[in-house]
Design a protein around this motif. Structure first.
Motif, PDB file in Angstrom:
ATOM      1  N   TYR A   1       0.809  -1.224   0.000  1.00 40.24           N
ATOM      2  CA  TYR A   1       0.000   0.000   0.000  1.00 40.24           C
ATOM      3  C   TYR A   1       0.843   1.275   0.000  1.00 40.24           C
ATOM      4  O   TYR A   1       0.586   2.182  -0.815  1.00 40.24           O
ATOM      5  CB  TYR A   1      -0.981   0.007   1.172  1.00 40.24           C
ATOM      6  CG  TYR A   1      -1.627   1.363   1.370  1.00 40.24           C
ATOM      7  CD1 TYR A   1      -2.498   1.878   0.417  1.00 40.24           C
ATOM      8  CD2 TYR A   1      -1.332   2.139   2.485  1.00 40.24           C
ATOM      9  CE1 TYR A   1      -3.070   3.136   0.575  1.00 40.24           C
ATOM     10  CE2 TYR A   1      -1.899   3.390   2.654  1.00 40.24           C
ATOM     11  CZ  TYR A   1      -2.763   3.889   1.696  1.00 40.24           C
ATOM     12  OH  TYR A   1      -3.314   5.134   1.852  1.00 40.24           O
TER      13      TYR A   1
ATOM     14  N   PHE B   1      -5.374  -0.236   8.654  1.00 43.30           N
ATOM     15  CA  PHE B   1      -4.506  -1.406   8.545  1.00 43.30           C
ATOM     16  C   PHE B   1      -3.860  -1.728   9.892  1.00 43.30           C
ATOM     17  O   PHE B   1      -3.836  -2.885  10.332  1.00 43.30           O
ATOM     18  CB  PHE B   1      -3.435  -1.141   7.486  1.00 43.30           C
ATOM     19  CG  PHE B   1      -2.329  -2.150   7.449  1.00 43.30           C
ATOM     20  CD1 PHE B   1      -2.540  -3.416   6.932  1.00 43.30           C
ATOM     21  CD2 PHE B   1      -1.069  -1.842   7.944  1.00 43.30           C
ATOM     22  CE1 PHE B   1      -1.519  -4.359   6.904  1.00 43.30           C
ATOM     23  CE2 PHE B   1      -0.046  -2.766   7.917  1.00 43.30           C
ATOM     24  CZ  PHE B   1      -0.271  -4.031   7.394  1.00 43.30           C
TER      25      PHE B   1
ATOM     26  N   THR C   1      -5.144  -8.998   1.100  1.00 48.38           N
ATOM     27  CA  THR C   1      -4.240  -8.141   0.330  1.00 48.38           C
ATOM     28  C   THR C   1      -4.593  -8.229  -1.145  1.00 48.38           C
ATOM     29  O   THR C   1      -4.663  -7.211  -1.846  1.00 48.38           O
ATOM     30  CB  THR C   1      -2.775  -8.547   0.555  1.00 48.38           C
ATOM     31  OG1 THR C   1      -2.426  -8.355   1.924  1.00 48.38           O
ATOM     32  CG2 THR C   1      -1.847  -7.696  -0.313  1.00 48.38           C
TER      33      THR C   1
ATOM     34  N   SER D   1      -7.653  -6.295  -2.015  1.00 46.76           N
ATOM     35  CA  SER D   1      -7.483  -4.835  -2.012  1.00 46.76           C
ATOM     36  C   SER D   1      -7.429  -4.282  -3.434  1.00 46.76           C
ATOM     37  O   SER D   1      -7.812  -3.135  -3.684  1.00 46.76           O
ATOM     38  CB  SER D   1      -6.203  -4.448  -1.260  1.00 46.76           C
ATOM     39  OG  SER D   1      -6.264  -4.830   0.096  1.00 46.76           O
TER      40      SER D   1
ATOM     41  N   ARG E   1      -7.704  -3.375   3.782  1.00 48.29           N
ATOM     42  CA  ARG E   1      -6.431  -3.230   4.502  1.00 48.29           C
ATOM     43  C   ARG E   1      -6.600  -3.591   5.977  1.00 48.29           C
ATOM     44  O   ARG E   1      -5.707  -4.168   6.590  1.00 48.29           O
ATOM     45  CB  ARG E   1      -5.896  -1.799   4.364  1.00 48.29           C
ATOM     46  CG  ARG E   1      -5.496  -1.403   2.966  1.00 48.29           C
ATOM     47  CD  ARG E   1      -4.542  -2.391   2.338  1.00 48.29           C
ATOM     48  NE  ARG E   1      -3.214  -2.366   2.940  1.00 48.29           N
ATOM     49  CZ  ARG E   1      -2.335  -3.352   2.859  1.00 48.29           C
ATOM     50  NH1 ARG E   1      -2.647  -4.475   2.239  1.00 48.29           N
ATOM     51  NH2 ARG E   1      -1.144  -3.229   3.414  1.00 48.29           N
TER      52      ARG E   1
END
Length: 403
Positions: free
Chosen positions: A29, A59, A94, A97, A110
């Motif tokens: 990210y 996150f 992940t 995302s 996240r």
């Protein structure tokens, strides 16, 4: 490399890969944030810094709650089962995302990937510490700690190669760690040290008993300063600082982050011989203090990209790398087997909850400084100075005997 038997080598490989993939997935990210948020909210959005920080805060909140959950499961149902679940969790979310259509969706994914990563940190260290020969524990753990920074290097390379085709594909690359679970389930057994404990933990609040309290809070405050400092000075803001404040391009960002993470890995491995010779408190103090000096200098004195940024970022990576590796060696020594992953999960997780507010505050500082990430990061580097002071008061262990 390490004089251990076959079973121990498999544990070392599995836990190292777990940390490597953890470092890789957690770093995707920050590397694609400029590109992803440019699409989702607009690169010139005046709230860019705050929204970017809010996603990172989500996150970290997931990482914190995951540490609680999987840390407790590690003491209750076993290190191996819980580790497998944690890796599957962070790999799957992940990858998902990359399917986000709004920044709110990206925040949720996240958060969920953070749940798995929080568990992997506490579980991997405990599994390794309890599985290898006592005389090999320190160097094995130092080797383990290199996994996170080398995982960041893998993420940097993946971003460099894949991001020209779109940031979504970079996130989809993050599903690869799920393959590791099959290796773990087929090759890794629960450590005898955990199996031999007849009375398993029943109440997670047992870690707050008076006999554990000083060690618990010492580890907690050490982790708080490290985690806030790392996410507001290094792991999150540095890639964006290079692009948005220094005016660097993808090549500049790739080189600086890659080299600084290589020196981070070198620092992590150096923690092994350093802690074998010198006191825990001494190494923690020096590494914290030097991390503060290099971070503060880098963000205060560089206002455009140059070779000097690469040099000082390399120094920062080395000194900072010693800190989490020292934790991986030191924290298991502070707690008995019965509560080890629960206690470490609490220290890591509660520290990350506090870090959520630190990251949000850093986003506020970026906005206050008219988008200048360097000024905000320089202020937040003070957390490493606070950590250096705290390290003077933590308990000394210097254990080389079985845990």
């Amino acid at each position: 490399m390490l004089n251990t038997n076959t079973a121990s080598r498999k544990v070392i490989l599995a836990t190292w890969l777990g940390w490597l993939f953890d470092g890789m997935d957690s770093s995707l990210y920050p590397l694609v944030a400029n590109q992803a948020l440019g699409e989702l909210i607009g690169g010139n959005n005046p709230n860019f810094g705050q929204i970017a920080a809010q996603i990172t805060a989500m996150f970290l909140l997931g990482w914190a709650l995951g540490g609680f959950l999987f840390g407790y499961l590690g003491d209750k149902i076993g290190r191996v089962k819980s580790l497998s679940l944690s890796i599957l969790t962070y790999a799957m979310f992940t990858g998902l995302s990359g399917l986000s259509h709004t920044w709110a969706e990206l925040s949720v994914f996240r958060f969920l990937s953070g749940l798995g990563m929080g568990g992997e940190w506490a579980l991997g260290v405990a599994l390794l510490a309890e599985s290898v020969k006592p005389e090999k524990r320190i160097m094995s753990t130092a080797f383990l700690a290199t996994g996170f920074s080398l995982g960041y290097c893998v993420a940097v390379i993946a971003n460099f190669l894949i991001s020209p085709f779109g940031w979504r594909l970079v996130f989809l690359f993050g599903i690869i760690p799920a393959v590791l679970v099959f290796f773990i389930r087929r090759n890794i057994k629960e450590p005898d040290l955990w199996v031999s404990i007849k009375e398993k933990i029943n109440n997670p609040f047992e870690i707050f008993k008076r006999k554990y309290s000083y060690n618990l809070w010492a580890a907690f405050f050490l982790n708080v300063t490290c985690t806030i400092g790392s996410w507001t000075c290094i792991l999150f803001w540095m890639p964006l600082w290079i692009e948005r404040t220094l005016g660097g391009n993808l090549n500049d960002k790739t080189i600086v982050i890659f080299i600084s993470m290589l020196t981070h890995a070198l620092g992590s491995y150096s923690a092994g011989p350093l802690l074998s010779i010198y006191k825990r408190k001494s190494i923690l103090f020096i590494s914290y203090f030097m991390t503060f000096l290099t971070a503060f200098a880098m963000y205060s004195f560089f206002h455009s990209y140059s070779i000097g940024v690469l040099l000082i970022a390399s120094m920062l990576g080395f000194f900072f790398g010693i800190i989490p590796a020292s934790f991986a060696i030191y924290f298991p020594e502070l707690f008995p087997t019965k509560i080890r992953t629960t206690a470490k999960g609490f220290c890591y997780s509660t520290g990350r909850i506090v870090t959520v507010f630190g990251v949000l505050y850093s986003g506020f500082l970026v906005q206050k400084f008219d988008g200048n990430i360097g000024h905000a990061a320089a202020v937040m580097s003070i957390m490493f100075l606070i950590g250096a002071i705290i390290s003077l008061f933590v308990p000394e262990t210097n254990k080389t005997v079985p845990l």
